[in-house]
Write a protein that holds these residues in place. Sequence first.
Motif, PDB file in Angstrom:
ATOM      1  N   ARG A  30      31.639 -10.007   0.126  1.00 14.47           N
ATOM      2  CA  ARG A  30      30.943 -10.133  -1.341  1.00 14.47           C
ATOM      3  C   ARG A  30      29.212  -9.850  -1.085  1.00 14.47           C
ATOM      4  NH1 ARG A  30      31.763 -14.771  -5.831  1.00 14.47           N
ATOM      5  NH2 ARG A  30      30.207 -13.750  -7.279  1.00 14.47           N
ATOM      6  N   GLN A  31      28.863 -10.649  -0.129  1.00 18.39           N
ATOM      7  CA  GLN A  31      27.376 -10.528   0.184  1.00 18.39           C
ATOM      8  C   GLN A  31      27.150  -9.195   0.463  1.00 18.39           C
ATOM      9  OE1 GLN A  31      26.136 -12.497   3.744  1.00 18.39           O
ATOM     10  NE2 GLN A  31      23.974 -13.400   2.624  1.00 18.39           N
ATOM     11  N   LEU A  32      27.556  -8.631   1.294  1.00 11.79           N
ATOM     12  CA  LEU A  32      27.273  -7.082   1.754  1.00 11.79           C
ATOM     13  C   LEU A  32      27.452  -6.214   0.587  1.00 11.79           C
ATOM     14  CD1 LEU A  32      28.754  -7.068   5.563  1.00 11.79           C
ATOM     15  CD2 LEU A  32      26.119  -7.344   4.841  1.00 11.79           C
ATOM     16  N   SER A  33      28.394  -6.513  -0.336  1.00 15.44           N
ATOM     17  CA  SER A  33      28.436  -5.361  -1.341  1.00 15.44           C
ATOM     18  C   SER A  33      27.429  -5.433  -2.356  1.00 15.44           C
ATOM     19  CB  SER A  33      29.710  -5.678  -2.063  1.00 15.44           C
ATOM     20  OG  SER A  33      29.853  -6.978  -2.694  1.00 15.44           O
ATOM     21  N   LYS A  34      26.685  -6.628  -2.353  1.00 10.72           N
ATOM     22  CA  LYS A  34      25.444  -6.839  -3.111  1.00 10.72           C
ATOM     23  C   LYS A  34      24.242  -6.370  -2.362  1.00 10.72           C
ATOM     24  CE  LYS A  34      27.404 -10.581  -5.773  1.00 10.72           C
ATOM     25  NZ  LYS A  34      27.365 -11.892  -6.129  1.00 10.72           N
ATOM     26  N   GLN A  35      24.270  -6.549  -1.106  1.00  7.90           N
ATOM     27  CA  GLN A  35      22.844  -6.273  -0.490  1.00  7.90           C
ATOM     28  C   GLN A  35      22.895  -4.735   0.235  1.00  7.90           C
ATOM     29  OE1 GLN A  35      22.940  -9.176   2.992  1.00  7.90           O
ATOM     30  NE2 GLN A  35      22.038 -10.507   1.473  1.00  7.90           N
ATOM     31  N   LEU A  36      23.861  -4.078   0.598  1.00  5.26           N
ATOM     32  CA  LEU A  36      24.014  -2.572   1.279  1.00  5.26           C
ATOM     33  C   LEU A  36      23.824  -1.697   0.122  1.00  5.26           C
ATOM     34  CD1 LEU A  36      26.604  -3.090   4.023  1.00  5.26           C
ATOM     35  CD2 LEU A  36      24.056  -3.662   4.076  1.00  5.26           C
ATOM     36  N   SER A  37      23.141  -0.544   0.535  1.00  9.87           N
ATOM     37  CA  SER A  37      22.984   0.459  -0.407  1.00  9.87           C
ATOM     38  C   SER A  37      24.281   0.976  -0.915  1.00  9.87           C
ATOM     39  CB  SER A  37      21.957   1.264   0.282  1.00  9.87           C
ATOM     40  OG  SER A  37      22.669   2.621   0.408  1.00  9.87           O
ATOM     41  N   LYS A  38      25.346   0.984   0.109  1.00 10.77           N
ATOM     42  CA  LYS A  38      26.576   1.501  -0.061  1.00 10.77           C
ATOM     43  C   LYS A  38      27.653   0.722   0.484  1.00 10.77           C
ATOM     44  CE  LYS A  38      29.920   4.969   0.075  1.00 10.77           C
ATOM     45  NZ  LYS A  38      30.554   6.412   0.903  1.00 10.77           N
ATOM     46  N   PHE A  39      28.636  -0.017  -0.003  1.00 10.03           N
ATOM     47  CA  PHE A  39      29.397  -0.803   0.558  1.00 10.03           C
ATOM     48  C   PHE A  39      31.112  -0.451   0.162  1.00 10.03           C
ATOM     49  CE2 PHE A  39      32.201  -4.468   1.346  1.00 10.03           C
ATOM     50  CZ  PHE A  39      31.845  -4.796   2.984  1.00 10.03           C
ATOM     51  N   GLY A  40      31.818   0.267   1.105  1.00  5.49           N
ATOM     52  CA  GLY A  40      33.231   0.642   1.057  1.00  5.49           C
ATOM     53  C   GLY A  40      34.013  -0.425   1.208  1.00  5.49           C
ATOM     54  N   SER A  41      34.606  -0.737   2.323  1.00  6.44           N
ATOM     55  CA  SER A  41      35.228  -1.864   2.585  1.00  6.44           C
ATOM     56  C   SER A  41      35.004  -2.403   4.217  1.00  6.44           C
ATOM     57  CB  SER A  41      36.758  -1.637   2.479  1.00  6.44           C
ATOM     58  OG  SER A  41      37.245  -0.649   3.258  1.00  6.44           O
ATOM     59  N   ALA A  59      30.886   3.087   4.830  1.00  5.17           N
ATOM     60  CA  ALA A  59      31.930   4.102   4.046  1.00  5.17           C
ATOM     61  C   ALA A  59      33.309   2.946   4.104  1.00  5.17           C
ATOM     62  CB  ALA A  59      32.474   5.398   4.699  1.00  5.17           C
ATOM     63  N   GLU A  60      34.544   3.462   3.965  1.00  6.52           N
ATOM     64  CA  GLU A  60      35.593   2.682   3.990  1.00  6.52           C
ATOM     65  C   GLU A  60      36.208   2.146   5.112  1.00  6.52           C
ATOM     66  OE1 GLU A  60      37.171   1.684   0.988  1.00  6.52           O
ATOM     67  OE2 GLU A  60      35.382   2.768   0.116  1.00  6.52           O
ATOM     68  N   ASN A  61      36.972   1.160   5.463  1.00  8.55           N
ATOM     69  CA  ASN A  61      37.723   0.718   6.584  1.00  8.55           C
ATOM     70  C   ASN A  61      36.736   0.612   7.775  1.00  8.55           C
ATOM     71  OD1 ASN A  61      40.191   0.465   4.979  1.00  8.55           O
ATOM     72  ND2 ASN A  61      40.295   2.780   5.423  1.00  8.55           N
ATOM     73  N   ILE A  62      35.615  -0.132   7.588  1.00  7.38           N
ATOM     74  CA  ILE A  62      34.871  -0.515   8.923  1.00  7.38           C
ATOM     75  C   ILE A  62      35.361  -1.661   9.457  1.00  7.38           C
ATOM     76  CG2 ILE A  62      32.605  -0.731   9.742  1.00  7.38           C
ATOM     77  CD1 ILE A  62      32.930   2.047   8.436  1.00  7.38           C
TER      78      ILE A  62
END
Length: 90
Positions: A30-41, A59-62
């Motif tokens: 949740r925190q990274l989805s708000k901070q990073l320029s793009k956050f897949g999963s 990107a996805e599935n990291i």
Amino acid sequence: MRALLLEIRSYLDWLIRSMPGPRGFAMRSRQLSKQLSKFGSASVETGCEFIGPENIRFAENISMGKGCFFAAEGAVSITIESGAALNANV
């Protein structure tokens, strides 16, 4: 007052980085989805740090092991493509 708010934010960032278990994974995502320029999963273990998060894209599935460190300040940008797995302390 501003210095106090920065200190409180630093403490909360540390707490979220260090929180173990499923709740820790959820809080970090949740925190990274708000901070990073793009956050897949991503699955982010404890102790990972991000400097210049506005220049980091996932990107996805990291998957990241414990203690990963990303620094993307200034003109530097970091992009992690889909399906990447980073070991501990990268």
